[in-house]
Motif scaffolding. Structure first.
Motif, mmCIF file in Angstrom:
data_model
loop_
_atom_site.group_PDB
_atom_site.id
_atom_site.type_symbol
_atom_site.label_atom_id
_atom_site.label_comp_id
_atom_site.label_asym_id
_atom_site.label_seq_id
_atom_site.Cartn_x
_atom_site.Cartn_y
_atom_site.Cartn_z
ATOM 1 N N THR A 1 0.854 -1.179 0.000
ATOM 2 C CA THR A 1 0.000 0.000 0.000
ATOM 3 C C THR A 1 0.891 1.231 0.000
ATOM 4 O O THR A 1 2.057 1.160 0.411
ATOM 5 N N PRO A 2 0.367 2.357 -0.434
ATOM 6 C CA PRO A 2 1.190 3.569 -0.550
ATOM 7 C C PRO A 2 1.886 3.935 0.751
ATOM 8 O O PRO A 2 1.262 3.946 1.822
ATOM 9 N N GLY A 3 3.164 4.203 0.653
ATOM 10 C CA GLY A 3 3.933 4.624 1.807
ATOM 11 C C GLY A 3 4.428 3.509 2.697
ATOM 12 O O GLY A 3 5.086 3.768 3.716
ATOM 13 N N ASN A 4 4.129 2.279 2.317
ATOM 14 C CA ASN A 4 4.528 1.129 3.143
ATOM 15 C C ASN A 4 5.423 0.171 2.367
ATOM 16 O O ASN A 4 5.406 0.149 1.132
ATOM 17 N N GLU A 5 6.189 -0.611 3.104
ATOM 18 C CA GLU A 5 7.006 -1.640 2.478
ATOM 19 C C GLU A 5 6.119 -2.787 1.996
ATOM 20 O O GLU A 5 4.974 -2.933 2.436
ATOM 21 N N ARG A 6 6.681 -3.593 1.113
ATOM 22 C CA ARG A 6 5.953 -4.761 0.650
ATOM 23 C C ARG A 6 5.752 -5.722 1.811
ATOM 24 O O ARG A 6 6.698 -6.048 2.536
ATOM 25 N N GLU A 7 4.511 -6.171 1.946
ATOM 26 C CA GLU A 7 4.110 -7.026 3.056
ATOM 27 C C GLU A 7 3.958 -8.462 2.568
ATOM 28 O O GLU A 7 3.308 -8.721 1.546
ATOM 29 N N TYR A 8 4.528 -9.365 3.299
ATOM 30 C CA TYR A 8 4.440 -10.782 2.969
ATOM 31 C C TYR A 8 2.988 -11.265 3.078
ATOM 32 O O TYR A 8 2.276 -10.921 4.030
ATOM 33 N N VAL A 9 2.566 -12.093 2.116
ATOM 34 C CA VAL A 9 1.226 -12.681 2.134
ATOM 35 C C VAL A 9 1.308 -14.206 2.259
ATOM 36 O O VAL A 9 0.725 -14.800 3.152
ATOM 37 N N ALA A 10 2.035 -14.827 1.335
ATOM 38 C CA ALA A 10 2.115 -16.294 1.335
ATOM 39 C C ALA A 10 3.302 -16.731 0.498
ATOM 40 O O ALA A 10 3.743 -16.025 -0.396
ATOM 41 N N THR A 11 3.789 -17.950 0.795
ATOM 42 C CA THR A 11 4.902 -18.486 0.041
ATOM 43 C C THR A 11 4.655 -19.939 -0.301
ATOM 44 O O THR A 11 3.918 -20.661 0.397
ATOM 45 N N LEU A 12 5.258 -20.378 -1.410
ATOM 46 C CA LEU A 12 5.167 -21.757 -1.875
ATOM 47 C C LEU A 12 6.595 -22.200 -2.187
ATOM 48 O O LEU A 12 7.255 -21.603 -3.034
ATOM 49 N N ILE A 13 7.046 -23.230 -1.491
ATOM 50 C CA ILE A 13 8.434 -23.682 -1.637
ATOM 51 C C ILE A 13 8.449 -25.144 -2.037
ATOM 52 O O ILE A 13 7.854 -25.977 -1.343
ATOM 53 N N PRO A 14 9.086 -25.486 -3.152
ATOM 54 C CA PRO A 14 9.157 -26.894 -3.539
ATOM 55 C C PRO A 14 9.979 -27.696 -2.538
ATOM 56 O O PRO A 14 11.050 -27.258 -2.106
ATOM 57 N N ARG A 15 9.478 -28.864 -2.186
ATOM 58 C CA ARG A 15 10.154 -29.681 -1.185
ATOM 59 C C ARG A 15 9.731 -31.128 -1.353
ATOM 60 O O ARG A 15 8.572 -31.463 -1.172
ATOM 61 N N HIS A 16 10.684 -31.977 -1.720
ATOM 62 C CA HIS A 16 10.461 -33.421 -1.766
ATOM 63 C C HIS A 16 9.213 -33.783 -2.562
ATOM 64 O O HIS A 16 8.300 -34.427 -2.062
ATOM 65 N N ASN A 17 9.152 -33.339 -3.813
ATOM 66 C CA ASN A 17 8.061 -33.673 -4.735
ATOM 67 C C ASN A 17 6.710 -33.122 -4.301
ATOM 68 O O ASN A 17 5.673 -33.562 -4.808
ATOM 69 N N TYR B 1 4.890 -29.299 -2.236
ATOM 70 C CA TYR B 1 5.130 -27.901 -1.917
ATOM 71 C C TYR B 1 4.894 -27.654 -0.444
ATOM 72 O O TYR B 1 3.947 -28.166 0.153
ATOM 73 N N TYR B 2 5.750 -26.842 0.139
ATOM 74 C CA TYR B 2 5.514 -26.311 1.479
ATOM 75 C C TYR B 2 4.873 -24.949 1.319
ATOM 76 O O TYR B 2 5.296 -24.140 0.495
ATOM 77 N N THR B 3 3.821 -24.690 2.102
ATOM 78 C CA THR B 3 3.155 -23.387 2.033
ATOM 79 C C THR B 3 3.153 -22.725 3.405
ATOM 80 O O THR B 3 3.154 -23.393 4.442
ATOM 81 N N ASN B 4 3.152 -21.418 3.375
ATOM 82 C CA ASN B 4 3.121 -20.635 4.608
ATOM 83 C C ASN B 4 2.332 -19.371 4.343
ATOM 84 O O ASN B 4 2.383 -18.815 3.234
ATOM 85 N N TYR B 5 1.621 -18.886 5.366
ATOM 86 C CA TYR B 5 0.760 -17.727 5.214
ATOM 87 C C TYR B 5 1.014 -16.707 6.317
ATOM 88 O O TYR B 5 1.298 -17.073 7.471
ATOM 89 N N ALA B 6 0.850 -15.461 5.964
ATOM 90 C CA ALA B 6 0.880 -14.406 6.973
ATOM 91 C C ALA B 6 -0.335 -14.550 7.881
ATOM 92 O O ALA B 6 -1.402 -14.987 7.442
ATOM 93 N N ALA B 7 -0.185 -14.166 9.121
ATOM 94 C CA ALA B 7 -1.278 -14.289 10.082
ATOM 95 C C ALA B 7 -2.504 -13.500 9.640
ATOM 96 O O ALA B 7 -3.642 -13.896 9.896
ATOM 97 N N SER B 8 -2.277 -12.391 8.956
ATOM 98 C CA SER B 8 -3.377 -11.513 8.557
ATOM 99 C C SER B 8 -4.284 -12.125 7.498
ATOM 100 O O SER B 8 -5.412 -11.675 7.312
ATOM 101 N N VAL B 9 -3.797 -13.146 6.803
ATOM 102 C CA VAL B 9 -4.591 -13.745 5.725
ATOM 103 C C VAL B 9 -4.857 -15.232 5.942
ATOM 104 O O VAL B 9 -5.653 -15.837 5.213
ATOM 105 N N LYS B 10 -4.219 -15.836 6.937
ATOM 106 C CA LYS B 10 -4.350 -17.270 7.148
ATOM 107 C C LYS B 10 -5.806 -17.660 7.353
ATOM 108 O O LYS B 10 -6.541 -17.008 8.102
ATOM 109 N N GLY B 11 -6.232 -18.702 6.644
ATOM 110 C CA GLY B 11 -7.608 -19.151 6.725
ATOM 111 C C GLY B 11 -8.506 -18.543 5.669
ATOM 112 O O GLY B 11 -9.619 -19.022 5.428
#
Length: 125
Positions: free
Chosen positions: A40-56, A58-68
């Motif tokens: 958002t204007p005036g703010n740094e980029r905020e993490y939302v979610a990530t997808l990481i390949p792992r052992h055939n 994907y590992y996923t992780n979410y920011a608390a603000s969007v989890k669920g």
């Protein structure tokens, strides 16, 4: 190098849903970490979610603000990273960016080397 092109942003009413897509090219999809950030204007980029390949899978992780409410997924056949967003709130309004790295990834925008142009999401109350 990795090239990223986002799409799917738009205007939605609070409580609604949107699905963002990010088409990746340049490297084999699914072999490097990817993520969604928002800004958002005036703010740094905020993490939302990530997808990481792992052992055939994907590992996923979410920011608390969007989890669920948000789900990140990858489609290797289409070289596409997606972000399904449900129960949207006005505070989700931002420009959403797809990101990738050939490193290990992480939750900070500084961990990513490649960025898309962004897609704007506006949630009306």
């Amino acid at each position: 190098q990795v090239q990223l092109v986002e799409s799917g942003g738009g205007l939605v009413q609070a409580g609604g849903s949107l699905r963002l897509s990010c088409v990746a090219s340049g490297r084999t999809f699914g072999t490097y970490p990817m993520a969604w950030f928002r800004q958002t204007p005036g703010n740094e980029r905020e993490y939302v979610a990530t997808l990481i390949p792992r052992h055939n899978t994907y590992y996923t992780n979410y920011a608390a603000s969007v989890k669920g409410r948000v789900s990140i997924s990858g489609d290797s056949a289409k070289s596409t990273l997606s972000l399904q967003m449900n129960s949207l709130k006005p505070e989700d309004t931002a420009v959403y960016y797809c990101a990738a790295t050939l490193g290990v990834g992480g939750l900070m925008w500084t961990h990513y080397d490649f960025w898309g142009q962004g897609t704007r999401v506006t949630v009306a109350s």
